[in-house]
Design an enzyme around this catalytic site. Structure first.
Site, PDB file in Angstrom:
ATOM      1  N   SER A   1       0.954  -1.258   0.053  1.00  0.00           N
ATOM      2  CA  SER A   1       0.015  -0.020  -0.114  1.00  0.00           C
ATOM      3  C   SER A   1       0.819   1.215  -0.004  1.00  0.00           C
ATOM      4  CB  SER A   1      -0.837  -0.024   1.367  1.00  0.00           C
ATOM      5  OG  SER A   1      -1.436   1.216   1.659  1.00  0.00           O
TER       6      SER A   1
ATOM      7  N   TYR B   1      -3.626  -0.315   9.989  1.00  0.00           N
ATOM      8  CA  TYR B   1      -3.395  -0.631   8.431  1.00  0.00           C
ATOM      9  C   TYR B   1      -2.018  -0.365   7.963  1.00  0.00           C
ATOM     10  CZ  TYR B   1      -4.536  -0.652   3.358  1.00  0.00           C
ATOM     11  OH  TYR B   1      -4.632  -1.104   2.031  1.00  0.00           O
TER      12      TYR B   1
HETATM   13  P1  NAP Z   1     -11.429  -5.207  -0.921  1.00  0.00           P
HETATM   14  O1  NAP Z   1     -12.405  -4.659  -1.898  1.00  0.00           O
HETATM   15  O2  NAP Z   1     -12.026  -4.889   0.419  1.00  0.00           O
HETATM   16  O3  NAP Z   1     -11.272  -6.896  -1.355  1.00  0.00           O
HETATM   17  C1  NAP Z   1     -10.677  -7.548  -0.249  1.00  0.00           C
HETATM   18  C2  NAP Z   1     -11.323  -8.998  -0.304  1.00  0.00           C
HETATM   19  O4  NAP Z   1     -10.734  -9.730   0.636  1.00  0.00           O
HETATM   20  C3  NAP Z   1     -12.742  -9.095  -0.147  1.00  0.00           C
HETATM   21  O5  NAP Z   1     -13.306 -10.015  -1.111  1.00  0.00           O
HETATM   22  C4  NAP Z   1     -12.708  -9.427   1.283  1.00  0.00           C
HETATM   23  O6  NAP Z   1     -13.865 -10.235   1.729  1.00  0.00           O
HETATM   24  C5  NAP Z   1     -11.628 -10.504   1.391  1.00  0.00           C
HETATM   25  N1  NAP Z   1     -11.342 -10.656   2.701  1.00  0.00           N
HETATM   26  C6  NAP Z   1     -11.265 -10.081   3.913  1.00  0.00           C
HETATM   27  N2  NAP Z   1     -10.828 -10.578   4.818  1.00  0.00           N
HETATM   28  C7  NAP Z   1     -10.782 -11.881   4.623  1.00  0.00           C
HETATM   29  C8  NAP Z   1     -10.224 -13.195   5.137  1.00  0.00           C
HETATM   30  N3  NAP Z   1      -9.853 -13.051   6.460  1.00  0.00           N
HETATM   31  N4  NAP Z   1     -10.141 -14.159   4.378  1.00  0.00           N
HETATM   32  C9  NAP Z   1     -10.341 -14.420   3.261  1.00  0.00           C
HETATM   33  N5  NAP Z   1     -10.556 -13.112   2.362  1.00  0.00           N
HETATM   34  C10 NAP Z   1     -10.876 -11.998   3.265  1.00  0.00           C
HETATM   35  O7  NAP Z   1     -10.343  -4.517  -1.136  1.00  0.00           O
HETATM   36  P2  NAP Z   1      -9.412  -4.122  -2.455  1.00  0.00           P
HETATM   37  O8  NAP Z   1      -9.634  -2.559  -2.664  1.00  0.00           O
HETATM   38  O9  NAP Z   1      -9.598  -4.745  -3.852  1.00  0.00           O
HETATM   39  O10 NAP Z   1      -8.133  -4.565  -1.887  1.00  0.00           O
HETATM   40  C11 NAP Z   1      -7.473  -5.817  -2.240  1.00  0.00           C
HETATM   41  C12 NAP Z   1      -6.088  -5.493  -1.573  1.00  0.00           C
HETATM   42  O11 NAP Z   1      -5.282  -4.247  -1.973  1.00  0.00           O
HETATM   43  C13 NAP Z   1      -6.238  -5.374   0.080  1.00  0.00           C
HETATM   44  O12 NAP Z   1      -5.081  -5.964   0.578  1.00  0.00           O
HETATM   45  C14 NAP Z   1      -6.020  -3.635   0.293  1.00  0.00           C
HETATM   46  O13 NAP Z   1      -5.457  -3.622   1.483  1.00  0.00           O
HETATM   47  C15 NAP Z   1      -4.953  -3.668  -1.032  1.00  0.00           C
HETATM   48  N6  NAP Z   1      -5.127  -2.021  -1.541  1.00  0.00           N
HETATM   49  C16 NAP Z   1      -5.942  -1.373  -1.902  1.00  0.00           C
HETATM   50  C17 NAP Z   1      -5.928  -0.076  -2.247  1.00  0.00           C
HETATM   51  C18 NAP Z   1      -7.259   0.706  -2.765  1.00  0.00           C
HETATM   52  O14 NAP Z   1      -7.118   1.705  -3.139  1.00  0.00           O
HETATM   53  N7  NAP Z   1      -8.362   0.006  -2.738  1.00  0.00           N
HETATM   54  C19 NAP Z   1      -4.806   0.354  -2.542  1.00  0.00           C
HETATM   55  C20 NAP Z   1      -3.701  -0.088  -1.717  1.00  0.00           C
HETATM   56  C21 NAP Z   1      -3.632  -1.586  -1.433  1.00  0.00           C
HETATM   57  P3  NAP Z   1     -15.206  -9.014   2.183  1.00  0.00           P
HETATM   58  O15 NAP Z   1     -15.591  -8.197   0.918  1.00  0.00           O
HETATM   59  O16 NAP Z   1     -16.110 -10.059   3.104  1.00  0.00           O
HETATM   60  O17 NAP Z   1     -14.643  -7.860   3.416  1.00  0.00           O
HETATM   61  C1  GCO Z   2      -6.763   5.094   3.254  1.00  0.00           C
HETATM   62  C2  GCO Z   2      -7.172   4.236   2.215  1.00  0.00           C
HETATM   63  C3  GCO Z   2      -5.556   3.693   1.770  1.00  0.00           C
HETATM   64  C4  GCO Z   2      -5.734   2.679   0.376  1.00  0.00           C
HETATM   65  C5  GCO Z   2      -4.338   2.168  -0.086  1.00  0.00           C
HETATM   66  C6  GCO Z   2      -3.714   3.139  -0.520  1.00  0.00           C
HETATM   67  O1  GCO Z   2      -7.795   5.259   3.950  1.00  0.00           O
HETATM   68  O2  GCO Z   2      -5.855   6.100   3.102  1.00  0.00           O
HETATM   69  O3  GCO Z   2      -8.041   3.363   2.317  1.00  0.00           O
HETATM   70  O4  GCO Z   2      -5.006   2.924   2.771  1.00  0.00           O
HETATM   71  O5  GCO Z   2      -6.566   1.753   0.552  1.00  0.00           O
HETATM   72  O6  GCO Z   2      -3.971   1.073   0.839  1.00  0.00           O
HETATM   73  O7  GCO Z   2      -2.343   2.637  -1.160  1.00  0.00           O
END
Ligand code: NAP
Ligand code: GCO
Length: 264
Positions: free
Chosen positions: A144, A157
């Site tokens: 992240s 986080y």
């Molecule tokens: P998301 O939409 O919340 O998807 C994450 C998935 O993981 C969901 O299907 C969730 O299920 C599942 N999950 C949560 N807890 C779990 C567990 N204990 N066992 C198995 N599955 C589980 O997140 P996303 O935005 O696509 O993010 C995916 C990854 O990228 C995460 O690691 C997030 O921190 C990272 N990330 C996201 C962003 C962003 O801007 N979106 C940026 C940087 C990093 P539920 O729907 O039931 O929660």
């Molecule tokens: C926040 C965001 C971030 C992003 C992501 C950034 O609240 O600042 O949710 O943490 O999800 O991980 O890279």
């Protein structure tokens, strides 16, 4: 054959029924890989299988909580029996709790650390022995911006994602000699359900202040899409990155390079 070809490879992407995991798995399938994913609930797995089918992908979906070590070990055994040995693991499943640190309970803090840091340890540990036997393996940890930066309300986080960056370097250090490459992807701000609250249109029809803030902090002047992560993930999963190890590839439209736009 292209260096980016994943034909014959089996990829497990955790938490990949929608969002970033889904987009990464879809890019892997387009490059020839067989897709295996898990999610925490049956409804999500069903929804995922249908979404992959709509893209012409036959994905293998399983219910598994990645924080449950016994369940993860069973999952990996089942995948090895029903699909084959995992060549590529993406630790994607994650959660966030946006709570000011002094209002957060220790229990809430632990829940985030459990899913975002302990689980990648548990799942990696479950797949590495078979990767060693097979002679190769690729592990990609979804890090992240918070692997590098802090901000209000995301203490757990940021602690987890900073830790995940170091777990990435440590897996690379410990298992590089077995031809295992472990790298991270650090997405910038990506439009998914996880960040939807930060993009909510205000009652007066204006943008959420955080939405405007992110646009001003991103040289690309937009939020990323899950598809923006597909190409970088294929690179880190393929032979094209065989000498890249312990690296975090930030896919952030330039956020980490930029001081931000001067306020008007
Ligand atoms: P998301 O939409 O919340 O998807 C994450 C998935 O993981 C969901 O299907 C969730 O299920 C599942 N999950 C949560 N807890 C779990 C567990 N204990 N066992 C198995 N599955 C589980 O997140 P996303 O935005 O696509 O993010 C995916 C990854 O990228 C995460 O690691 C997030 O921190 C990272 N990330 C996201 C962003 C962003 O801007 N979106 C940026 C940087 C990093 P539920 O729907 O039931 O929660
Ligand atoms: C926040 C965001 C971030 C992003 C992501 C950034 O609240 O600042 O949710 O943490 O999800 O991980 O890279």
């Amino acid at each position: 054959m292209s260096q980016f070809d994943l034909t014959g490879k089996i990829a497990l992407v955790t938490g990949a029924s929608y969002g970033i995991g889904f987009a990464i798995a879809t890019a892997f399938a387009d490059a020839g890989a067989t897709i295996v994913f898990n999610d925490i609930k049956q409804e999500l797995v069903d929804k995922g299988i249908k979404a992959y089918e709509e893209k012409g992908i036959k994905a293998h979906g399983y219910v598994c909580d990645v924080t449950d070590e016994n369940a993860v070990n069973e999952l990996v055994k089942t995948i090895e029996k029903e699909v084959g040995v995992i060549d590529i693991l993406v630790n994607n499943a994650g959660i966030i709790k946006r709570i000011p640190m002094c209002d957060m309970t220790a229990d809430e803090f632990r829940q985030v650390i459990d899913v975002d840091l302990n689980a990648p340890f548990i799942v990696s540990k479950a797949v590495i022995p078979s990767m060693i036997k097979k002679g190769h393996g690729k592990i990609i940890n979804i890090c992240s911006m918070m692997s590098e930066l802090g901000r209000e309300t995301v203490s757990a986080y940021a602690a987890a994602k900073g830790g995940l960056k170091m777990l990435t370097r440590n897996i690379a250090s410990e298992y590089g000699e077995y031809n295992i490459q472990c790298n991270g992807i650090g997405p910038g701000y990506i439009a998914t359900p996880q960040t939807a609250p930060l993009r909510e249109i205000q009652p007066d029809g204006s943008r959420h202040p955080f939405d405007s803030f992110i646009i001003s902090k991103t040289p690309a002047a937009r939020w990323g899409t899950p598809e923006d992560l597909g190409g970088p993930a294929v690179f880190l999963a393929s032979d094209a990155s065989n000498f890249v190890n312990g690296h975090v590839l930030y896919v952030d439209g330039g956020i980490l390079a930029y001081i931000g736009k001067q306020p008007k």
